[in-house]
Each structure stands twice: as structure tokens, then as C-alpha cells.
Scaffold this motif. Structure first.
Motif, PDB file in Angstrom:
ATOM      1  N   GLU A 115      53.650  -7.425 -12.106  1.00 35.88           N
ATOM      2  CA  GLU A 115      53.427  -7.844 -10.726  1.00 35.88           C
ATOM      3  C   GLU A 115      51.959  -7.633 -10.360  1.00 35.88           C
ATOM      4  O   GLU A 115      51.161  -7.159 -11.156  1.00 35.88           O
ATOM      5  CB  GLU A 115      54.324  -7.024  -9.782  1.00 35.88           C
ATOM      6  CG  GLU A 115      55.799  -7.054 -10.158  1.00 35.88           C
ATOM      7  CD  GLU A 115      56.599  -5.989  -9.429  1.00 35.88           C
ATOM      8  OE1 GLU A 115      56.044  -5.355  -8.496  1.00 35.88           O
ATOM      9  OE2 GLU A 115      57.771  -5.783  -9.801  1.00 35.88           O
ATOM     10  N   GLU A 116      51.603  -7.980  -9.129  1.00 37.94           N
ATOM     11  CA  GLU A 116      50.251  -7.725  -8.634  1.00 37.94           C
ATOM     12  C   GLU A 116      50.176  -6.250  -8.244  1.00 37.94           C
ATOM     13  O   GLU A 116      50.444  -5.855  -7.116  1.00 37.94           O
ATOM     14  CB  GLU A 116      49.934  -8.613  -7.436  1.00 37.94           C
ATOM     15  CG  GLU A 116      48.479  -8.519  -6.993  1.00 37.94           C
ATOM     16  CD  GLU A 116      48.155  -9.476  -5.863  1.00 37.94           C
ATOM     17  OE1 GLU A 116      47.105  -9.297  -5.226  1.00 37.94           O
ATOM     18  OE2 GLU A 116      48.953 -10.398  -5.620  1.00 37.94           O
ATOM     19  N   LEU A 117      49.790  -5.440  -9.202  1.00 45.85           N
ATOM     20  CA  LEU A 117      49.838  -3.984  -9.067  1.00 45.85           C
ATOM     21  C   LEU A 117      48.476  -3.443  -8.658  1.00 45.85           C
ATOM     22  O   LEU A 117      47.459  -3.773  -9.264  1.00 45.85           O
ATOM     23  CB  LEU A 117      50.261  -3.367 -10.402  1.00 45.85           C
ATOM     24  CG  LEU A 117      50.289  -1.845 -10.520  1.00 45.85           C
ATOM     25  CD1 LEU A 117      51.284  -1.240  -9.547  1.00 45.85           C
ATOM     26  CD2 LEU A 117      50.644  -1.443 -11.950  1.00 45.85           C
ATOM     27  N   THR A 118      48.448  -2.611  -7.628  1.00 41.59           N
ATOM     28  CA  THR A 118      47.204  -1.971  -7.218  1.00 41.59           C
ATOM     29  C   THR A 118      47.322  -0.459  -7.408  1.00 41.59           C
ATOM     30  O   THR A 118      48.411   0.111  -7.324  1.00 41.59           O
ATOM     31  CB  THR A 118      46.878  -2.254  -5.740  1.00 41.59           C
ATOM     32  OG1 THR A 118      47.850  -1.610  -4.906  1.00 41.59           O
ATOM     33  CG2 THR A 118      46.870  -3.752  -5.462  1.00 41.59           C
ATOM     34  N   ILE A 119      46.180   0.172  -7.663  1.00 43.79           N
ATOM     35  CA  ILE A 119      46.170   1.630  -7.831  1.00 43.79           C
ATOM     36  C   ILE A 119      46.567   2.317  -6.528  1.00 43.79           C
ATOM     37  O   ILE A 119      47.275   3.325  -6.536  1.00 43.79           O
ATOM     38  CB  ILE A 119      44.785   2.107  -8.301  1.00 43.79           C
ATOM     39  CG1 ILE A 119      44.462   1.520  -9.685  1.00 43.79           C
ATOM     40  CG2 ILE A 119      44.731   3.629  -8.363  1.00 43.79           C
ATOM     41  CD1 ILE A 119      43.109   1.917 -10.215  1.00 43.79           C
ATOM     42  N   ASP A 120      46.122   1.766  -5.408  1.00 43.15           N
ATOM     43  CA  ASP A 120      46.463   2.358  -4.109  1.00 43.15           C
ATOM     44  C   ASP A 120      47.976   2.398  -3.899  1.00 43.15           C
ATOM     45  O   ASP A 120      48.523   3.414  -3.455  1.00 43.15           O
ATOM     46  CB  ASP A 120      45.808   1.571  -2.975  1.00 43.15           C
ATOM     47  CG  ASP A 120      44.302   1.796  -2.910  1.00 43.15           C
ATOM     48  OD1 ASP A 120      43.856   2.874  -3.340  1.00 43.15           O
ATOM     49  OD2 ASP A 120      43.591   0.894  -2.442  1.00 43.15           O
ATOM     50  N   GLU A 121      48.648   1.312  -4.227  1.00 45.15           N
ATOM     51  CA  GLU A 121      50.102   1.267  -4.047  1.00 45.15           C
ATOM     52  C   GLU A 121      50.795   2.218  -5.012  1.00 45.15           C
ATOM     53  O   GLU A 121      51.754   2.899  -4.656  1.00 45.15           O
ATOM     54  CB  GLU A 121      50.609  -0.162  -4.263  1.00 45.15           C
ATOM     55  CG  GLU A 121      52.121  -0.324  -4.118  1.00 45.15           C
ATOM     56  CD  GLU A 121      52.637   0.040  -2.734  1.00 45.15           C
ATOM     57  OE1 GLU A 121      53.819   0.425  -2.631  1.00 45.15           O
ATOM     58  OE2 GLU A 121      51.859  -0.045  -1.758  1.00 45.15           O
ATOM     59  N   MET A 122      50.292   2.282  -6.258  1.00 50.58           N
ATOM     60  CA  MET A 122      50.876   3.195  -7.236  1.00 50.58           C
ATOM     61  C   MET A 122      50.749   4.641  -6.766  1.00 50.58           C
ATOM     62  O   MET A 122      51.701   5.417  -6.832  1.00 50.58           O
ATOM     63  CB  MET A 122      50.178   3.035  -8.591  1.00 50.58           C
ATOM     64  CG  MET A 122      50.744   3.912  -9.689  1.00 50.58           C
ATOM     65  SD  MET A 122      49.601   4.120 -11.067  1.00 50.58           S
ATOM     66  CE  MET A 122      48.353   5.164 -10.307  1.00 50.58           C
ATOM     67  N   CYS A 123      49.558   5.015  -6.270  1.00 49.35           N
ATOM     68  CA  CYS A 123      49.336   6.389  -5.802  1.00 49.35           C
ATOM     69  C   CYS A 123      50.232   6.712  -4.608  1.00 49.35           C
ATOM     70  O   CYS A 123      50.735   7.838  -4.480  1.00 49.35           O
ATOM     71  CB  CYS A 123      47.877   6.586  -5.427  1.00 49.35           C
ATOM     72  SG  CYS A 123      46.757   6.524  -6.842  1.00 49.35           S
TER      73      CYS A 123
END
Length: 249
Positions: free
Chosen positions: A186-194
Motif C-alpha cells: 500500500e501507500e505506506l508512510t513512516i509517520d503512519e507506521m510510527c
């Protein structure tokens, strides 16, 4: 400080998520680099003797022994004889969970001296060497029998308490890797993961690099390239279709 390597396992056949090989370790070789992975690894020693370090345990191993390396357990091995020879069986976490083996909640004792477990392992070796028709089905069946024996008789429930700083860091990285593996297409961002893992971006990225030797972005790109490679080798997708499949283009 010696590097600690996170080892990612790649399967040529995703429908057969098992790695199997025969290894020889000579006394003139350097010790293994300390490493870990989320999959269960079982070593069956057939010649020589050595010492395996699994977490805080130092285990003497010899011909006829089975060694279980649990999920995310730091480990390395060295020989105390001129040559140490063994078979290595690595079973993917997803396959274990499909067998309802709770690898993140239960650990198996490292050294196994049990004739039935050894018998199952020897049957796996025989099937992998002979590669008769349906050997993959036979191997997965034997893996289920082997793991059932291990979990029934040699398992210990993990303590829910995080005992030290290393375990705390490992838990952070384990959560991050789990989230990435579930969302890397998916369109994965580090901010969302954190946000999902529950730690600040700076702290998360620093710990991830320290433990795995890779940045978060490097690991995401590695998984995406590996996934695209599997799509290509399946013969169902061309290069353009593979890119669209995991990049969402």
C-alpha cells in the motif's frame, strides 16, 4: 560493537515457505555474525561438536542433537571440532501460524534430545533429498508432526514483562516489521507506521536501524522488490503488471 543482522528469508516457491540446506562449519572459519529472524529455525547436527548461543543461553551441541532457534532470538554458532556439519530447516512464521502454533507467545527450549523429534527431522531430510512426487506435501506434514511434538513437550510460556532494554528494542522492531509486512503493498508512510506502533518517528527509525542494520525505507523497498520478483517468477505477471500490483500505479 559487532553488527547484529536481521535476516530476511526469501522463498522461491511462496506455496512452500520452507528453507532447507546442509551446512559445514570448519574451525578455521570465523564465527557466525550474530543475527536473528522471525521464523523458526531447527538445526540437526550430524558430525562434530560446537557451541550455539541462543539469546542468553550457551548450548553445547553434538552429533544427533536438534537445536531450536526461536522467533527473533539472537543466535550464532561455532565449532569446537575440526568440522561441524548439520542440516538447517527454517519454517516460515505464516506456515506455523497456519498450523496454530503461537510462535510469538511460546518459546521452545533450545536443545532437544528426543528420538521422536529426530525421527521426524530425518524423514524431512529424506524427502528433501529424494524429492519424490508430492515431497513438498510430505515435508509440510512432517513439519506439522515435528512442531506438534516440540510444542507439546518442550515449550515454555513467555513472560509478558519486558525484561531489559534489548527486549524492549526488539519488541519495537518486531511490531514495526509486522506492520510493514502487512502494508508494504500500500501507500505506506513512516509517520503512519510510527503512529500504529506507538513511538516517535525519530526513536523508531533510530532503533530500527540499530537492530536491523537497515533504514525503514530500505526495508520497505527490499520487501517490495522481493514481492515483485515473486510475481515475475510466478509467470502470471509481466514487469509492468508486477509494478502495478505492488506500487498501485
Amino acid at each position: 560493537m559487532n553488527p547484529i543482522i536481521y535476516e530476511h528469508h526469501r522463498h522461491d516457491d511462496p506455496k512452500f515457505p520452507i528453507i532447507f540446506h546442509y551446512d559445514t562449519l570448519e574451525s578455521t572459519q570465523e564465527k557466525f555474525i550474530v543475527h536473528y529472524h522471525e521464523n523458526i529455525e531447527i538445526l540437526y547436527f550430524v558430525k562434530g561438536s560446537g557451541v550455539a548461543t541462543c539469546g542468553s543461553n550457551h548450548v553445547e551441541v553434538k552429533e544427533g542433537d536438534l537445536l531450536v532457534v526461536n522467533s527473533n532470538e539472537l543466535h550464532f554458532i561455532y565449532t569446537t571440532s575440526p568440522v561441524l556439519e548439520y542440516y538447517c530447516l527454517i519454517v516460515d512464521k505464516a506456515l506455523c501460524e497456519g498450523f496454530q502454533m503461537p510462535i510469538e507467545d511460546v518459546v521452545v527450549q533450545n536443545l532437544i534430545e528426543d528420538s521422536l523429534s529426530v525421527s521426524y527431522m530425518e524423514h524431512i531430510i529424506e524427502e528433501m533429498d529424494a524429492r519424490r512426487p508430492y515431497y513438498k506435501s510430505a515435508v509440510q506434514g512432517m513439519v506439522l508432526l515435528l512442531f506438534t511434538q516440540l510444542y507439546r513437550n518442550y515449550s515454555v510460556i513467555k513472560s509478558p514483562v519486558i525484561a531489559d532494554t534489548w527486549n524492549h528494542k526488539m519488541e519495537i522492531v518486531r511490531k514495526a516489521i509486522g506492520y510493514i509486512k502487512n502494508h508494504f503493498t500500500e501507500e505506506l508512510t513512516i509517520d503512519e507506521m510510527c503512529k500504529q506502533v506507538g513511538f516517535s518517528k525519530y526513536y523508531m527509525c533510530r532503533i530500527f536501524k540499530e537492530i536491523t542494520g537497515q533504514t525503514v525505507i530500505e526495508y520497505i523497498n527490499f520487501l517490495r522488490c522481493d514481492y515483485a520478483r515473486n510475481l515475475l517468477t510466478s509467470g502470471k505477471y509481466n514487469v509492468k503488471e508486477s509494478a502495478e500490483k505492488f506500487l498501485g500505479l
